[in-house]
Design an enzyme around this catalytic site. Structure first.
Site, PDB file in Angstrom:
ATOM      1  N   TYR A 169      -1.882   0.993  10.081  1.00 52.28           N
ATOM      2  CA  TYR A 169      -2.068   0.223   8.841  1.00 52.28           C
ATOM      3  C   TYR A 169      -0.788   0.254   8.012  1.00 52.28           C
ATOM      4  O   TYR A 169      -0.301  -0.775   7.536  1.00 52.28           O
ATOM      5  CB  TYR A 169      -3.240   0.839   8.048  1.00 52.28           C
ATOM      6  CG  TYR A 169      -3.471   0.220   6.695  1.00 52.28           C
ATOM      7  CD1 TYR A 169      -4.319  -0.867   6.541  1.00 52.28           C
ATOM      8  CD2 TYR A 169      -2.844   0.736   5.561  1.00 52.28           C
ATOM      9  CE1 TYR A 169      -4.525  -1.433   5.289  1.00 52.28           C
ATOM     10  CE2 TYR A 169      -3.042   0.184   4.313  1.00 52.28           C
ATOM     11  CZ  TYR A 169      -3.890  -0.904   4.179  1.00 52.28           C
ATOM     12  OH  TYR A 169      -4.094  -1.453   2.946  1.00 52.28           O
TER      13      TYR A 169
ATOM     14  N   SER B  47       0.820  -1.210   0.000  1.00 52.92           N
ATOM     15  CA  SER B  47       0.000   0.000   0.000  1.00 52.92           C
ATOM     16  C   SER B  47       0.853   1.259   0.000  1.00 52.92           C
ATOM     17  O   SER B  47       1.944   1.292   0.605  1.00 52.92           O
ATOM     18  CB  SER B  47      -0.850  -0.018   1.268  1.00 52.92           C
ATOM     19  OG  SER B  47      -1.361   1.263   1.549  1.00 52.92           O
TER      20      SER B  47
ATOM     21  N   GLU C  34       0.380   3.558   1.784  1.00 52.20           N
ATOM     22  CA  GLU C  34       0.519   3.964   3.191  1.00 52.20           C
ATOM     23  C   GLU C  34       1.894   3.616   3.763  1.00 52.20           C
ATOM     24  O   GLU C  34       2.271   4.157   4.805  1.00 52.20           O
ATOM     25  CB  GLU C  34      -0.570   3.308   4.045  1.00 52.20           C
ATOM     26  CG  GLU C  34      -1.918   3.996   3.971  1.00 52.20           C
ATOM     27  CD  GLU C  34      -1.956   5.355   4.669  1.00 52.20           C
ATOM     28  OE1 GLU C  34      -1.537   5.443   5.826  1.00 52.20           O
ATOM     29  OE2 GLU C  34      -2.399   6.319   4.048  1.00 52.20           O
TER      30      GLU C  34
END
Ligand code: GDP
Length: 319
Positions: free
Chosen positions: A147, A123, A125
């Site tokens: 996350y 991701s 992220e």
């Protein structure tokens, strides 16, 4: 017949991927949680197995029984907002669960003496507040959310297992959306609200940070990138992104326009509850490596993506 195992088969990406692999003639197996109801969107031809990514014993027995050629790790906690409420569970599922899957894939590969290819759904992220724009495969991994930290661990473990001889590619996926997105994500929350407000002739939606920018793409395009990565001769990291960033406010404006409402400001309230403790201001990925090595192209741009989601939500209300 090649065999594929998809964790998270009941989710947005898993269901699109399963359909694609069934259509290609693969034998498709998927992991679901015991509490999942079998979603209509999972193709009938897929074989479902109940196992939690945290339950390494059950996970190992599924991987051994299925003996897959391709594994796609799409399972886990998908919401950054939720990960702030459940940081430890997010680490267990998204971080340790991925490592357990790589470990078992490696064992099956050793035992069978033939390659098992793995794709990790990583991701954007993992980059946190990025040190460069756009981000690419060499951008520093420096997460700022639970996350992101869990996905960063899995991303690093993909690299570790790659050097141990397992063909794991880590696809660093930027936000990718579709009518199958739950309303816990801002895109679907907005398109569902715009459709409802158009249908009812009024109403409001409460949102958080309108100035955050995300690089939003069409989920089936990201599934296509993962299939290409699984079958590429070498396992690597690939940034999968549209290369364009839009603010939440721009998404709202586009969705309300698609729903036939001109003055979106009259229908949006900003509510502190939807702000994050730390939120990445802007994400935008550079997909050139995936384009050049995998021959990947996105097929749906921002306006088309918003329009498709709004049209879907309007059809649901009309039904
Ligand atoms: P994420 O990028 O994986 O966290 O995907 P989301 O769709 O949950 O959030 C995208 C961006 O929208 C983040 O910067 C959020 O802070 C922002 N945002 C603004 N309002 C909302 C809201 O009401 N719900 C959610 N989920 N995000 C919001």
């Amino acid at each position: 017949m090649a065999v594929a195992l998809v964790t998270g088969i009941a989710g947005q990406d898993g269901s699109y991927l399963a359909q694609r692999l069934v259509d290609e003639g693969l034998e498709v197996h998927g992991l679901v949680l015991a509490r999942d109801r079998t979603p209509d969107q999972v193709p009938a031809g897929a074989h479902l197995h109940e196992a939690d990514l945290r339950d390494t014993v059950s996970l190992a027995s599924v991987v051994r029984d299925v003996a897959p050629d391709e594994i796609y790790n799409l399972g886990g906690i998908s919401s950054v907002a939720y990960s702030w409420e459940h940081p430890v569970a997010t680490g267990a599922v998204n971080g340790l669960g991925a490592a357990a899957l790589f470990e078992e894939a490696w064992r099956v590969q050793e035992y069978l003496g033939r390659p098992v290819r793995v794709v990790q759904a990583s991701s954007a992220e993992v980059f946190g507040t990025p040190d460069r724009t756009p981000q690419d495969e060499d951008t520093a991994v420096r997460p700022v959310s639970p996350y992101g930290a869990a996905k960063a661990y899995a991303h690093h473990m993909a690299g570790v297992f790659r050097s141990r001889g397992l063909g794991v590619s880590s696809c660093v996926l930027y936000n990718h959306e579709s009518p199958r997105r739950p309303t816990s994500f801002v895109t679907r929350k907005i398109t569902a609200a715009a459709a409802r407000i158009a249908h009812d002739g009024g109403g409001t939606i409460a949102l958080g940070n309108l100035s955050a920018s995300r690089d939003w793409g069409w989920a089936p395009d990201y599934v296509d990138a993962m299939v290409r990565a699984a079958r590429h001769p070498t396992a690597e990291d690939f940034v999968v992104a549209s290369g364009e960033s839009h603010s939440v406010e721009e998404f709202v404006a586009a969705a309300f326009t698609a729903a036939g409402i001109d003055d979106w400001r009259a229908h949006v309230a900003v509510d502190e509850r939807f702000f994050r403790p730390v939120d990445t201001a802007q994400q935008v990925g550079d997909p050139r490596k995936a384009q050049e090595l995998l021959g990947w192209r996105r097929t749906v741009g921002f306006d088309e993506l918003v329009t498709r989601m709004v049209q879907h939500d309007r059809r649901l209300l009309a039904a």
